[in-house]
Design a protein around this motif. Structure first.
Motif: not given
Length: 135
Positions: A99-124
């Motif tokens: 389902d293309i709409d679901r895949e795009m929503a999951l992609s946006a969620e994954n980008q946010l998750r990735y950014s959060s992980y990188v920010q936490l890693l940089n903070s540590q």
């Protein structure tokens, strides 16, 4: 034990690896949206991590009365991300379940998750640098 070999640091590293794997899986799903009988894939990581944390906490027998309490004894291995293929569903008449709409929503969620992980890693890393350099 090195400064960058703590449990939280290893979890963040595996989280970033999982986000990279998930982005590749989602891109593959989108690329095959019209391929007959293609079955979508996803990456499981965060659920494994939650299960492991619950299991370790229950084995300790420690009672936590406030979520701000410091957990202790969580020194287990960090689970690795796993790619799973959903073969049980079908979205189209051609057997494809993307389902293309679901895949795009999951992609946006994954980008946010990735950014959060990188920010936490940089903070540590920043905190460790401050502790070692004394600035």
């Amino acid at each position: 034990m090195g400064l960058l070999n703590t449990l939280s640091f290893r979890r963040l590293q595996k989280g970033i690896d999982a986000a990279n794997m998930r982005q590749n899986a989602l891109a593959n799903n989108v690329a095959n949206v019209d391929t007959p009988n293609f079955k979508r894939s996803d990456v499981s990581f965060e659920s494994f991590l939650r299960e492991q944390e619950r299991g370790l906490q229950s084995k300790l027998g420690a009672k936590v009365t406030d979520p701000r309490h410091i957990q202790f004894g969580l020194t287990g291995n960090v689970p690795s991300p796993v790619i799973r293929t959903d073969k049980s569903t079908s979205m189209n008449n051609n057997g494809n379940n993307v389902d293309i709409d679901r895949e795009m929503a999951l992609s946006a969620e994954n980008q946010l998750r990735y950014s959060s992980y990188v920010q936490l890693l940089n903070s540590q890393i920043s905190m460790m640098r401050t502790a070692t350099e004394g600035r």
